[in-house]
Design a protein around this motif. Structure first.
Motif, PDB file in Angstrom:
ATOM      1  N   UNK A  25       0.796  -1.226   0.000  1.00 45.06           N
ATOM      2  CA  UNK A  25       0.000   0.000   0.000  1.00 45.06           C
ATOM      3  C   UNK A  25       0.833   1.283   0.000  1.00 45.06           C
ATOM      4  N   UNK A  26       1.904   1.336   0.799  1.00 45.63           N
ATOM      5  CA  UNK A  26       2.710   2.552   0.869  1.00 45.63           C
ATOM      6  C   UNK A  26       4.104   2.385   0.286  1.00 45.63           C
ATOM      7  N   UNK A  27       4.237   1.561  -0.732  1.00 43.96           N
ATOM      8  CA  UNK A  27       5.539   1.206  -1.303  1.00 43.96           C
ATOM      9  C   UNK A  27       6.398   2.433  -1.618  1.00 43.96           C
ATOM     10  N   UNK A  28       7.687   2.329  -1.314  1.00 46.05           N
ATOM     11  CA  UNK A  28       8.624   3.437  -1.553  1.00 46.05           C
ATOM     12  C   UNK A  28       8.888   3.681  -3.027  1.00 46.05           C
ATOM     13  N   UNK A  29       8.456   2.767  -3.898  1.00 47.40           N
ATOM     14  CA  UNK A  29       8.615   2.968  -5.331  1.00 47.40           C
ATOM     15  C   UNK A  29       7.472   3.786  -5.928  1.00 47.40           C
ATOM     16  N   UNK A  30       6.438   4.027  -5.137  1.00 47.09           N
ATOM     17  CA  UNK A  30       5.335   4.851  -5.619  1.00 47.09           C
ATOM     18  C   UNK A  30       5.734   6.330  -5.571  1.00 47.09           C
ATOM     19  N   UNK A  31       5.066   7.118  -6.390  1.00 48.47           N
ATOM     20  CA  UNK A  31       5.407   8.529  -6.477  1.00 48.47           C
ATOM     21  C   UNK A  31       5.139   9.248  -5.161  1.00 48.47           C
ATOM     22  N   UNK A  32       5.792  10.380  -4.988  1.00 41.94           N
ATOM     23  CA  UNK A  32       5.528  11.207  -3.806  1.00 41.94           C
ATOM     24  C   UNK A  32       4.054  11.581  -3.729  1.00 41.94           C
ATOM     25  N   UNK A  33       3.464  11.869  -4.875  1.00 39.78           N
ATOM     26  CA  UNK A  33       2.052  12.242  -4.898  1.00 39.78           C
ATOM     27  C   UNK A  33       1.179  11.108  -4.390  1.00 39.78           C
ATOM     28  N   UNK A  34       1.499   9.878  -4.802  1.00 41.10           N
ATOM     29  CA  UNK A  34       0.718   8.733  -4.344  1.00 41.10           C
ATOM     30  C   UNK A  34       0.937   8.460  -2.858  1.00 41.10           C
ATOM     31  N   UNK A  35       2.187   8.582  -2.397  1.00 37.12           N
ATOM     32  CA  UNK A  35       2.464   8.386  -0.975  1.00 37.12           C
ATOM     33  C   UNK A  35       1.748   9.453  -0.153  1.00 37.12           C
ATOM     34  N   UNK A  36       1.715  10.679  -0.664  1.00 38.95           N
ATOM     35  CA  UNK A  36       1.025  11.764   0.036  1.00 38.95           C
ATOM     36  C   UNK A  36      -0.476  11.489   0.117  1.00 38.95           C
ATOM     37  N   UNK A  37      -1.063  11.054  -1.007  1.00 39.02           N
ATOM     38  CA  UNK A  37      -2.491  10.750  -1.016  1.00 39.02           C
ATOM     39  C   UNK A  37      -2.798   9.586  -0.083  1.00 39.02           C
ATOM     40  N   UNK A  38      -1.941   8.585  -0.101  1.00 35.10           N
ATOM     41  CA  UNK A  38      -2.101   7.428   0.783  1.00 35.10           C
ATOM     42  C   UNK A  38      -2.034   7.857   2.246  1.00 35.10           C
ATOM     43  N   UNK A  39      -1.083   8.715   2.569  1.00 35.59           N
ATOM     44  CA  UNK A  39      -0.920   9.196   3.937  1.00 35.59           C
ATOM     45  C   UNK A  39      -2.158   9.954   4.407  1.00 35.59           C
ATOM     46  N   UNK A  40      -2.744  10.708   3.509  1.00 44.87           N
ATOM     47  CA  UNK A  40      -3.922  11.500   3.858  1.00 44.87           C
ATOM     48  C   UNK A  40      -5.184  10.644   3.935  1.00 44.87           C
ATOM     49  N   UNK A  41      -5.353   9.721   2.980  1.00 35.54           N
ATOM     50  CA  UNK A  41      -6.594   8.961   2.895  1.00 35.54           C
ATOM     51  C   UNK A  41      -6.622   7.740   3.820  1.00 35.54           C
ATOM     52  N   UNK A  42      -5.446   7.192   4.121  1.00 34.94           N
ATOM     53  CA  UNK A  42      -5.385   5.974   4.939  1.00 34.94           C
ATOM     54  C   UNK A  42      -4.372   6.145   6.069  1.00 34.94           C
ATOM     55  N   UNK A  43      -4.615   7.091   6.985  1.00 33.07           N
ATOM     56  CA  UNK A  43      -3.630   7.370   8.033  1.00 33.07           C
ATOM     57  C   UNK A  43      -3.308   6.164   8.907  1.00 33.07           C
TER      58      UNK A  43
END
Length: 283
Positions: free
Chosen positions: A204-222
């Motif tokens: 879900x929070x893979x380090x290979x994902x873009x910063x934008x995706x990690x940011x969205x993940x952090x916000x939507x799935x804290x």
């Protein structure tokens, strides 16, 4: 013309990641071969414990609906190096991944992607060798619009016990074909498909994902993002410096605090966050 989905002779592993593409590949193989010979063919799903719940539901549903046996595997840090689980017994809070971090004593990153190697590739390899397999073909779901990954797959298998086959690539299948297939089905992976990409797929929070995706993940799935931050804290007790971070650009705590301060503006402002996947943000 011979179908690229016909199974080769000998033992065969069909790699099922739990996503739409690999499920499509499995469907085409089942159709072309009238099922699969279970005495020499294994459909394997290696669970890292960080897949979204919807992914686990999808893997189980594919098996039920299509009448195919899927072998659920997880990494173990001790012999035999794997455990066979199933939908009910599958780890759901990163337990296999955390066990690997504790064993290695540092975090995987763009330059050292040992998580995929250990949690997926070698876990499956150990299981297949436990069956007595000496050699086999690994059928994987790399599409025609992912040509660069084909050569990486070939290079990665040069010293292995297996050869890699790419039916989707040879069939000319693209992400648009995959999307069209699933639109026509009466079930689907219950995760968003954004321009042919499932940004919540795989870890879900893979380090290979873009910063934008990690940011969205952090916000939507804290609550899910918290695990990635906890692993940086754990790694900080085991090592130091960038070896304790998923990225050299930011820590997950910094990302959480950044999103708390910036909110929707961070996701809507073009250029504020890197949009590139596969580690390109970290160069």
């Amino acid at each position: 013309m011979v179908s690229p989905y016909l199974l080769p002779d000998g033992n065969v592993q069909i790699a099922f990641s739990g996503g739409r593409t690999s499920a499509y590949l499995l469907h085409q193989i089942l159709e072309a071969n009238g099922g699969i010979p279970e005495d020499r063919c294994v459909v394997s799903f290696q669970n890292t414990g960080r897949e979204m719940p919807e992914t686990l539901d999808f893997v189980a549903e594919v098996g039920r609906r299509w009448g195919v046996s899927i072998t659920w595997l997880e990494y173990l840090p001790t012999a035999p190096g794997f455990i066979e689980t199933g939908y009910q017994g599958a780890s759901r809070n990163g337990e296999p991944f955390e066990a690997l971090i504790r064993k290695r004593k540092f975090l995987p990153n763009v330059m050292s992607r040992f998580c995929t190697t250990e949690l997926k590739v070698r876990t499956a390899k150990r299981y297949l060798m436990s069956l007595g397999w000496e050699r086999w073909t690994n059928i994987t779901g790399i599409r025609a619009d992912e040509a660069a990954r084909v050569q990486r797959g070939i290079n990665g298998a040069k010293k292995e016990r297996y050869e890699v086959a790419f039916p989707l690539y040879h069939a000319g299948v693209t992400k648009h074909d995959i999307a069209a297939f699933w639109r026509a089905q009466d079930f689907d992976l219950n995760l968003p498909n954004v321009k042919g990409n499932c940004w919540l797929g795989n870890c879900d929070g893979c380090f290979l994902k873009s910063e934008a995706n990690v940011a969205a993940f952090t916000r939507e799935y804290p609550e899910r993002a918290a695990w990635w931050e906890e692993m940086e804290e754990l790694a900080g007790d085991l090592t130091s410096g960038t070896a304790a971070h998923w990225s050299k650009r930011y820590t997950r705590r910094e990302m959480r605090e950044f999103m708390a301060a910036q909110g929707d503006m961070a996701l809507s402002t073009e250029g504020l966050l890197c949009q590139a996947d596969d580690g390109e943000c970290f160069g």
